[in-house]
Design a protein around this motif. Structure first.
Motif, PDB file in Angstrom:
ATOM      1  N   CYS A 173      32.805  36.425  36.862  1.00  0.00           N
ATOM      2  CA  CYS A 173      33.102  37.441  35.840  1.00  0.00           C
ATOM      3  C   CYS A 173      32.428  37.106  34.517  1.00  0.00           C
ATOM      4  N   ALA A 174      32.403  35.815  34.164  1.00  0.00           N
ATOM      5  CA  ALA A 174      31.803  35.402  32.897  1.00  0.00           C
ATOM      6  C   ALA A 174      30.287  35.538  32.919  1.00  0.00           C
ATOM      7  N   ARG A 175      29.676  35.314  34.077  1.00  0.00           N
ATOM      8  CA  ARG A 175      28.213  35.291  34.146  1.00  0.00           C
ATOM      9  C   ARG A 175      27.607  36.665  34.418  1.00  0.00           C
ATOM     10  N   ILE A 176      28.213  37.442  35.307  1.00  0.00           N
ATOM     11  CA  ILE A 176      27.609  38.744  35.635  1.00  0.00           C
ATOM     12  C   ILE A 176      28.469  39.922  35.199  1.00  0.00           C
ATOM     13  N   GLY A 177      29.705  39.658  34.770  1.00  0.00           N
ATOM     14  CA  GLY A 177      30.589  40.728  34.329  1.00  0.00           C
ATOM     15  C   GLY A 177      31.687  41.004  35.342  1.00  0.00           C
TER      16      GLY A 177
ATOM     17  N   PRO B 222      30.631  44.088  37.918  1.00  0.00           N
ATOM     18  CA  PRO B 222      29.682  43.624  38.939  1.00  0.00           C
ATOM     19  C   PRO B 222      30.310  42.663  39.946  1.00  0.00           C
ATOM     20  N   THR B 223      31.234  41.809  39.492  1.00  0.00           N
ATOM     21  CA  THR B 223      31.924  40.907  40.423  1.00  0.00           C
ATOM     22  C   THR B 223      32.753  41.704  41.423  1.00  0.00           C
ATOM     23  N   ILE B 224      33.427  42.742  40.946  1.00  0.00           N
ATOM     24  CA  ILE B 224      34.207  43.602  41.838  1.00  0.00           C
ATOM     25  C   ILE B 224      33.294  44.257  42.866  1.00  0.00           C
ATOM     26  N   ARG B 225      32.126  44.736  42.426  1.00  0.00           N
ATOM     27  CA  ARG B 225      31.194  45.390  43.362  1.00  0.00           C
ATOM     28  C   ARG B 225      30.687  44.406  44.410  1.00  0.00           C
ATOM     29  N   VAL B 226      30.336  43.195  43.981  1.00  0.00           N
ATOM     30  CA  VAL B 226      29.882  42.178  44.936  1.00  0.00           C
ATOM     31  C   VAL B 226      30.989  41.874  45.945  1.00  0.00           C
ATOM     32  N   ALA B 227      32.224  41.755  45.457  1.00  0.00           N
ATOM     33  CA  ALA B 227      33.357  41.454  46.334  1.00  0.00           C
ATOM     34  C   ALA B 227      33.545  42.546  47.385  1.00  0.00           C
ATOM     35  N   ILE B 228      33.500  43.795  46.949  1.00  0.00           N
ATOM     36  CA  ILE B 228      33.679  44.905  47.889  1.00  0.00           C
ATOM     37  C   ILE B 228      32.527  44.944  48.890  1.00  0.00           C
ATOM     38  N   PHE B 229      31.303  44.724  48.393  1.00  0.00           N
ATOM     39  CA  PHE B 229      30.129  44.756  49.278  1.00  0.00           C
ATOM     40  C   PHE B 229      30.224  43.673  50.350  1.00  0.00           C
ATOM     41  N   LEU B 230      30.610  42.458  49.957  1.00  0.00           N
ATOM     42  CA  LEU B 230      30.737  41.369  50.930  1.00  0.00           C
ATOM     43  C   LEU B 230      31.809  41.687  51.974  1.00  0.00           C
ATOM     44  N   THR B 231      32.929  42.234  51.517  1.00  0.00           N
ATOM     45  CA  THR B 231      34.000  42.585  52.454  1.00  0.00           C
ATOM     46  C   THR B 231      33.544  43.682  53.405  1.00  0.00           C
TER      47      THR B 231
ATOM     48  N   PRO C 189      41.278  38.570  41.901  1.00  0.00           N
ATOM     49  CA  PRO C 189      41.297  38.091  40.510  1.00  0.00           C
ATOM     50  C   PRO C 189      40.493  38.992  39.573  1.00  0.00           C
ATOM     51  N   ALA C 190      39.299  39.423  40.013  1.00  0.00           N
ATOM     52  CA  ALA C 190      38.465  40.276  39.159  1.00  0.00           C
ATOM     53  C   ALA C 190      39.107  41.638  38.942  1.00  0.00           C
ATOM     54  N   ALA C 191      39.685  42.210  39.998  1.00  0.00           N
ATOM     55  CA  ALA C 191      40.327  43.518  39.868  1.00  0.00           C
ATOM     56  C   ALA C 191      41.563  43.435  38.980  1.00  0.00           C
ATOM     57  N   MET C 192      42.298  42.318  39.064  1.00  0.00           N
ATOM     58  CA  MET C 192      43.442  42.115  38.172  1.00  0.00           C
ATOM     59  C   MET C 192      42.979  42.077  36.714  1.00  0.00           C
ATOM     60  N   VAL C 193      41.894  41.345  36.461  1.00  0.00           N
ATOM     61  CA  VAL C 193      41.378  41.246  35.091  1.00  0.00           C
ATOM     62  C   VAL C 193      40.966  42.625  34.583  1.00  0.00           C
ATOM     63  N   TYR C 194      40.276  43.405  35.431  1.00  0.00           N
ATOM     64  CA  TYR C 194      39.836  44.727  34.969  1.00  0.00           C
ATOM     65  C   TYR C 194      41.025  45.647  34.719  1.00  0.00           C
TER      66      TYR C 194
ATOM     67  N   ARG D  65      33.399  40.698  28.958  1.00  0.00           N
ATOM     68  CA  ARG D  65      33.253  39.508  29.797  1.00  0.00           C
ATOM     69  C   ARG D  65      34.182  38.399  29.320  1.00  0.00           C
ATOM     70  N   PRO D  66      34.738  37.636  30.262  1.00  0.00           N
ATOM     71  CA  PRO D  66      35.526  36.469  29.857  1.00  0.00           C
ATOM     72  C   PRO D  66      34.656  35.470  29.105  1.00  0.00           C
ATOM     73  N   ASN D  67      35.283  34.682  28.252  1.00  0.00           N
ATOM     74  CA  ASN D  67      34.555  33.616  27.562  1.00  0.00           C
ATOM     75  C   ASN D  67      34.001  32.633  28.584  1.00  0.00           C
TER      76      ASN D  67
END
Length: 394
Positions: free
Chosen positions: A79-83, A86-95, A128-133, A199-201
């Motif tokens: 989340c900190a590096r790519i946002g 985008p992390t949520i999209r990568v997660a969904i794509f992998l699943t 975790p990423a979806a919770m943050v969003y 983005r997270p710190n």
């Protein structure tokens, strides 16, 4: 006009008017993602029909835990590096790729394992990423309630396995896994209607930052026990009910109804209660549920146990998710959520193995009494934590 809409949205618990729509959208994303992932319930059948032995099928199912836990720990850094989005999209794509690829890999153990590991990585990154969003779209006014609402979309996707079973019997494996992948494609498309979250710190390394504080050890331990309590029902309760000749619907239908009712209705009122008190209540109702399940010799007591279990289950994860980020700004929440979900996954996926040995030694009913006792012990620890400030001030 826009200012009035924003004021109304802020009063309702959102950061602005558009965030209200975005919160609904991220809930739909969570639902579609969970719909795809819930087809995992059919994998044991798929592996058996594809010629895998029971031990091999069990290994394919259980090794999912490794990438899920590791990916959850890596989610904050991602989340900190790519946002966050985008992390949520990568997660969904992998699943989606992991689940969909079983159409081609299911007959090979090693290729099936690869599919399962890819799926596990996606699942670990997502929550975790979806919770943050979702938390970034709401303000503190109704924070706990809206986290609970977001968490309610996962059990709503429990309709996926019956639909998948119908497709499997009529159209076969290829149609099953194409159907499983489709909701994730819709979820990815929906994310492009959302604004980027801050983005997270970036603190370097795993970027767990605020998630490594001693004060969080209690909520982490609690959510791990919550994972154990939830994991028993998903792993072993169906076999127990079958052995006792009690219909599976006597547990799974009322527990789902009470869970959804609590998250959408009762938590609107209970959200004002102190978070550790809610967690203690969750553990207490979990314990009551398991005690009634152990006592049940017919459907009526089982239904009562299922209702209590559903109430405990409805409170645990969303309330602990709010507890670990209490007082933190949105950009500081990814670390605690990553560690929190990792502990939950550990309880959910790593404890079934020792529980299986306990069942083999003492049987299902005694195991359920042991689990009820674990819930009571954890409740006592949380209540001791709650009472400590009062004693200090006395």
């Amino acid at each position: 006009m826009g200012g009035q809409k924003d004021e109304a949205a802020v009063a309702a618990g959102f950061i602005d008017a558009r965030a209200r729509v975005e919160f609904i959208a991220i809930c739909l994303v969570g639902f579609f993602f969970s719909f795809t992932n819930n087809y995992s319930s059919l994998l044991a059948i798929v592996f058996e029909r594809s010629g895998h032995s029971l031990p091999d099928a069990g290994l394919l199912l259980s090794l999912f835990a490794i990438p899920a836990i590791l990916a959850a720990l890596l989610s904050s850094a991602a989340c900190a590096r790519i946002g966050v989005l985008p992390t949520i999209r990568v997660a969904i794509f992998l699943t989606m790729i992991g689940m969909g690829s079983f159409a081609f890999t299911r007959e090979s153990f090693w290729l099936s394992l690869l599919s399962r590991l890819v799926q596990g990585a996606g699942v670990g990154l997502f929550l975790p990423a979806a919770m943050v969003y979702s938390q970034s779209r709401i303000n503190r006014k109704r924070f706990v309630y809206f986290i609970t609402v977001f968490s309610a979309v996962v059990p709503l996707a429990a309709i996926a396995p019956p639909i998948g079973a119908w497709t499997l019997e009529r159209y076969g494996f290829a149609s099953l896994f194409a159907e499983a992948a489709l909701p994730s494609a819709l979820a990815i498309a929906l994310t492009y209607a959302l604004r980027m979250a801050q983005r997270p710190n970036n603190t370097g390394g795993l970027n767990l930052g605020a998630g490594l504080q001693r004060r969080l050890l209690l909520p982490y331990a609690t959510v791990m026990i919550g994972g154990l309590l939830y994991g028993y029902s998903t792993s072993y309760l169906a076999a127990d009910l079958h052995e006792r000749t009690i219909a599976l619907a006597a547990f799974f239908v009322p527990s789902s109804i009470s869970l959804v009712a609590m998250r959408f209705a009762a938590m609107r009122v209970l959200a004002a209660v102190a978070l550790p008190i809610l967690v203690a209540a969750s553990l207490g109702t979990y314990a009551l549920g398991f005690a009634l399940i152990a006592l049940a010799s017919g459907p009526l007591v089982m239904i009562a146990g299922a209702l209590a279990y559903g109430i405990g289950n409805s409170i645990m994860l969303p309330v602990v998710a709010a507890w670990v980020v209490e007082g933190l700004e949105p950009q500081d929440r990814s670390g605690p959520q990553a560690v929190n979900i990792s502990f939950f996954y550990f309880g959910l996926y790593a404890t079934p193995w020792p529980i299986a040995h306990l069942i083999g030694a003492v049987g299902y009913v005694t195991t359920e009494w042991v689990i009820a006792a674990i819930a009571v012990a954890m409740m006592a620890v949380v209540l001791a934590f709650v009472m400590r400030p009062a004693r200090a001030g006395a």
